[in-house]
Every structure is written in structure tokens, then in C-alpha cells.
Design a protein around this motif. Structure first.
Motif, PDB file in Angstrom:
ATOM      1  N   GLY A 236       0.826  -1.195   0.000  1.00 56.38           N
ATOM      2  CA  GLY A 236       0.000   0.000   0.000  1.00 56.38           C
ATOM      3  C   GLY A 236       0.858   1.241   0.000  1.00 56.38           C
ATOM      4  O   GLY A 236       2.074   1.186   0.165  1.00 56.38           O
ATOM      5  N   LEU A 302      -6.672   5.282  -2.992  1.00 57.04           N
ATOM      6  CA  LEU A 302      -7.020   4.294  -1.978  1.00 57.04           C
ATOM      7  C   LEU A 302      -8.245   4.729  -1.183  1.00 57.04           C
ATOM      8  O   LEU A 302      -9.144   3.927  -0.899  1.00 57.04           O
ATOM      9  CB  LEU A 302      -5.829   4.070  -1.043  1.00 57.04           C
ATOM     10  N   ASP A 312     -11.133  -3.070   2.301  1.00 55.50           N
ATOM     11  CA  ASP A 312      -9.740  -2.634   2.223  1.00 55.50           C
ATOM     12  C   ASP A 312      -8.952  -3.500   1.253  1.00 55.50           C
ATOM     13  O   ASP A 312      -8.077  -3.004   0.526  1.00 55.50           O
ATOM     14  CB  ASP A 312      -9.111  -2.677   3.620  1.00 55.50           C
ATOM     15  N   ARG A 316      -7.083  -1.948  -2.094  1.00 62.53           N
ATOM     16  CA  ARG A 316      -5.643  -2.042  -2.356  1.00 62.53           C
ATOM     17  C   ARG A 316      -5.365  -2.709  -3.703  1.00 62.53           C
ATOM     18  O   ARG A 316      -4.450  -2.321  -4.426  1.00 62.53           O
ATOM     19  CB  ARG A 316      -4.956  -2.808  -1.230  1.00 62.53           C
ATOM     20  N   GLN A 320      -3.416  -0.546  -6.914  1.00 62.63           N
ATOM     21  CA  GLN A 320      -2.010  -0.875  -7.092  1.00 62.63           C
ATOM     22  C   GLN A 320      -1.565  -0.766  -8.547  1.00 62.63           C
ATOM     23  O   GLN A 320      -0.405  -0.449  -8.819  1.00 62.63           O
ATOM     24  CB  GLN A 320      -1.727  -2.282  -6.580  1.00 62.63           C
ATOM     25  N   CYS A 324       0.026   2.498  -7.052  1.00 57.46           N
ATOM     26  CA  CYS A 324       1.012   1.987  -6.100  1.00 57.46           C
ATOM     27  C   CYS A 324       2.189   1.300  -6.778  1.00 57.46           C
ATOM     28  O   CYS A 324       3.318   1.394  -6.291  1.00 57.46           O
ATOM     29  CB  CYS A 324       0.331   1.017  -5.129  1.00 57.46           C
TER      30      CYS A 324
END
Length: 469
Positions: A236, A302, A312, A316, A320, A324
Motif C-alpha cells: 500500500g 485508496l 480494504d 488495495r 495498485q 502503487c
């Protein structure tokens, strides 16, 4: 007996063999020996030379001529070589803690020879009878067969049926068993991921969709590159913050993203540097801005996904791919560039090496930064054609400046010819001569095939199998 590396450095770094590359080496602007000594240090160079000499002088490590070995023979040879390495005791176990660089150097030396000689992991459970090597009752073991690489390692599987294992012997890094017998893991157990496009009802991983598409893109568009998944695909945005937060001032900038004042100053800095950008501080400043920008974008993405998905885990996964993953790559590249820049401008660099190392550092910075041009334009750090053209020009100009140093730079990090075991990459540069010699060493290369008589005497009759009617 292990060969030692006593004597002068000329023994550890001997003269390179004569050949076509001599003229290229003569044009280098630095001494390759001096750079190797600066990067590695005399003690580490002598240790690596000892390892290389030990392998080259032992017949057990001789490269077998002519063709690949069978899988069984390859694994047997790897086992014998591992046993010989233990007998040679090149680096004692008690010395590894005091010399971590030597431990890494030993792994690197063995890996350059054959990665199958790398680290092996053993299950801390008795699964075979020590006398017969047959599996103990309740245990099934098997081999997974030939792999894409490292076939010297006999990787396999082990299955246990009603086998008692002490809890202290469990490999419980990612999961554990409580004294009550319950299995616990810090990871959330999810259904099996399905390939993109399968019927609904099973989980689809966002990065998995991109991974499937990347295969097609790689086949149809060779210019598309670096589409594989990052090892940090489950990381994360918070994971990148501690390394970035060097000072309270930078911590605030990382959390809030680049401010309009900082963004305008950074753009002005890049614009002014476009006239003479061949220095590592220019891409370094751009990378610092890029990491802050991606950190802010990842954090916002996010939060949006959490509100939209309510999970959650799903949030994530979905952030990503576009946020991310680029953040993780940019942060890694920033760290490498920053440390390279600090090395080049440190007080311990010999004056004769500062110029070539500075060009290398700048080339790495501009070349790596060019992969993020779209993000720099999207975030507003770049604008107009001049910024993108400046990166391309900087890479080309630095390559031209380093052209005469290219062979010497390879000489600094190249292993001995015996370890490399490549006829087209020998230090003498005699590519075609060495390649021809390697071809002639292959088994039965000048002989007729065993079925030559079938071709010469029993020639096919065209149409003999057609019906006559």
C-alpha cells in the motif's frame, strides 16, 4: 587445497588478453583496475579471486563439453559440487557475520558460475529414513521435473498424512498453528483468483487482468516494455512513506503532495536545466517530485476505492495497478539514484574516476526517468515538447560521451572467462574465432546422422501411397 590470492594486485586483476578489443580499451578515460579497486576494495577483490581460482582449478567444476547433461546427471553433479564447496570451506560460518559483503560476494561468484549452486532450503522435519532415504510412513515426496531454469536443484513436493510435527519446527513465517490446533495467518484468505474473462462468481484480481493483457501487448507491440507485475504488488502507499520521510519538512510534503509553489519551482528548475541537463541533480529533483506526486495520488485513490468498495482488500488491489506499482518502482529508482549521486560526489572518489562515474550516474537517472515521462506530463512537472526532447538528447549525449569507456566499464565487473563460459563474451574479443571453436567441440558435429542410410538408399517414391483407381 584452496588457492590463495597472495601477491600484488596484478595477480588478482591480471592483464586482459590481447585481441580486437585492445584498441577500444586504449581509448578509455580511466583505469579499469582503479575503478574495480574503488568499487570492491582490495580485500573483497582478493576473496573473489580466491573463489574463482578454486572453481577453475578443480576438475569437478569443469564445464562438460558437447551438449546439455541429462536431468539426473545435472542434479548429481550439482550435489557433488555442493559437497566440494563445503570441503573447500571458502568462507567459514563464523566469519559470515563479521563479513556480510564476503557472504554476498560468495553467493554472487557461485551464481555467476551456476545459479543451481545457490542457497538451498531444508525442511526441518524428518521425512526420509536416514539409512535408505525412503519416505517415512505418512509422507509422500516427489520431484516436479524439468523447470525453465536451475535444473540442478531437485525441487519437489512433500505431502503429510497424519504426521506429528513439533510446533517449534514449523515454517511459520506466513502462517502458524495455535496450541489449540487452529491455523492462523496475517493474510486474508480469499477465493482462488480467476483469469480475466472467466464467468462471474469468482474473484478477479485487477493486476491479474493487466498481467494477462501484457502478454498480448508484448507479442503485438515490441515497444511496450516493463508490463510485468512488481514484487511489491500488495504494498500500500503507506509502505513507501517511512523511507521518504527523511526530515519533518519532507514528511509533510510527502503526505500532502507537491504544493503549487514547489511544483512551479521544480518546473522552472527543469526548464532551466534543459539547456545543459547532463548532471545527476536534474533527474534526482524530478524523481523526488515524482515520488511525492505518486504518493499523493495513491493515497487519494485508496481513499476513493475504500469508499466505493467498502473493502480494504479490494481497494488495495484496485489502486495498485495505476498508482502503487508506479510509486514503488519510482521510489526504488530514486533510492538507487540518490545513493549513486552521493557516492559520485563523496570525498572518497579518486579525481580520475569522478568524471566517468558522474556520467554513469546521470545516464542512469535520465534513462530511468524517461520511463515515467507520461506521469511527469500528467502531473504537470513536464509541459511542452522541450522537456521530453531534453531527456532524449541527454541520454544520447551521455551515451556518446561514454562510448569510449564502454569496454573498460564492462572489464570492471566482468567475471573470468571460465566462470562466464560464453564463447561470444570472452575478454579477448575474438567472437567468431571462439564461436567456431565452440561449435567444433560439440559431440558428433562432423559426423553423418545415424539414419543416413535410410535417406541415401531408401528414397521415397512420390505418390506410391495414392490409390491406383
Amino acid at each position: 587445497m584452496v588457492p590463495t590470492s597472495e601477491g600484488s594486485l596484478d595477480t588478482v586483476l591480471p592483464d586482459l588478453p590481447p585481441g580486437p578489443l585492445q584498441a577500444c580499451r586504449a581509448r578509455a578515460s580511466f583505469s579499469w583496475r582503479e575503478l574495480a579497486l574503488f568499487l570492491e576494495g582490495e580485500d573483497l577483490l582478493r576473496f573473489k579471486h580466491t573463489v574463482f581460482r578454486a572453481l577453475e582449478s578443480d576438475p569437478l567444476f569443469a564445464h562438460p563439453p558437447g551438449g546439455a547433461l541429462s536431468l539426473e546427471r545435472y542434479r548429481e553433479l550439482t550435489f557433488l559440487r555442493c559437497r566440494r564447496l563445503l570441503e573447500l570451506d571458502l568462507l567459514r560460518l563464523e566469519d559470515m557475520a563479521g563479513s556480510p559483503l564476503k557472504a554476498l560476494a560468495l553467493i554472487g561468484c557461485l551464481g555467476m558460475y551456476d545459479w543451481s549452486l545457490g542457497t538451498k532450503f531444508f525442511l526441518n522435519v524428518l521425512i526420509r529414513d536416514p539409512k535408505t532415504l525412503l519416505p517415512v510412513p505418512g509422507v509422500m515426496t516427489g520431484d516436479i521435473g524439468r523447470k525453465l531454469g536451475q535444473n540442478g536443484l531437485d525441487n519437489g513436493f512433500a505431502m503429510f498424512h497424519k504426521v506429528w510435527v513439533p510446533r517449534q519446527n514449523l515454517l511459520n513465517r506466513t502462517g502458524d498453528v495455535t496450541p489449540e490446533g487452529a491455523y492462523v495467518t496475517p493474510f486474508k484468505v480469499r477465493p482462488l483468483r480467476r483469469v480475466w474473462g472467466a464467468p462471474p462468481g469468482m474473484e478477479t484480481h485487477a493486476a491479474g487482468q493487466q498481467g494477462c493483457l501484457s502478454v498480448s501487448l508484448y507479442r503485438w507491440a515490441p515497444r511496450v516494455r516493463d508490463t510485468h507485475l512488481s514484487p511489491t504488488q500488495h504494498t500500500g502507499p503507506e509502505r513507501g512513506r517511512p523511507g521518504l520521510a527523511r526530515t519533518p519538512k519532507r514528511r509533510a510534503g510527502a503526505a500532502e503532495g507537491p504544493s503549487p509553489q514547489r511544483q512551479g519551482a521544480a518546473r522552472a528548475e527543469w526548464t532551466s536545466a534543459c539547456h545543459c541537463p547532463l548532471a545527476s541533480p536534474v533527474p534526482l529533483a524530478a524523481y523526488e517530485w515524482l515520488v511525492c506526486y505518486l504518493l499523493r495520488e495513491s493515497h487519494q485513490k485508496l481513499r476513493q476505492e475504500r469508499r466505493a468498495r467498502g473493502s480494504d482488500f479490494e481497494a488495495r488491489n484496485n489502486c495498485q495497478v495505476s498508482c502503487c506499482r508506479p510509486l514503488a518502482l519510482a521510489f526504488l529508482e530514486l533510492t538507487v539514484l540518490r545513493r549513486f549521486h552521493q557516492l559520485v560526489h563523496g570525498p572518497g572518489v579518486p579525481p580520475s574516476l569522478r568524471a566517468v562515474l558522474g556520467r554513469l550516474c546521470a545516464l542512469y537517472g535520465f534513462w530511468s526517468l524517461s520511463q515515467h515521462s507520461a506521469l511527469l506530463y500528467r502531473g504537470g512537472y513536464f509541459s511542452g515538447e522541450q522537456a521530453g526532447q531534453a531527456i532524449e538528447s541527454a541520454v544520447l549525449d551521455l551515451c556518446a560521451q561514454l562510448k569510449d569507456d564502454a569496454v573498460a566499464l564492462v572489464d570492471v565487473i566482468a567475471p573470468p572467462d571460465f566462470i562466464l563460459n560464453s564463447p561470444i563474451a570472452r575478454a579477448d574479443g575474438e567472437l567468431y574465432k571462439n564461436l567456431w571453436a565452440a561449435v567444433l567441440q560439440e559431440s558428433q558435429v562432423l559426423e553423418r546422422p545415424a539414419w543416413w542410410a535410410e535417406f541415401a538408399t531408401n528414397k521415397p517414391v512420390v505418390g506410391c501411397l495414392k490409390p491406383k483407381l
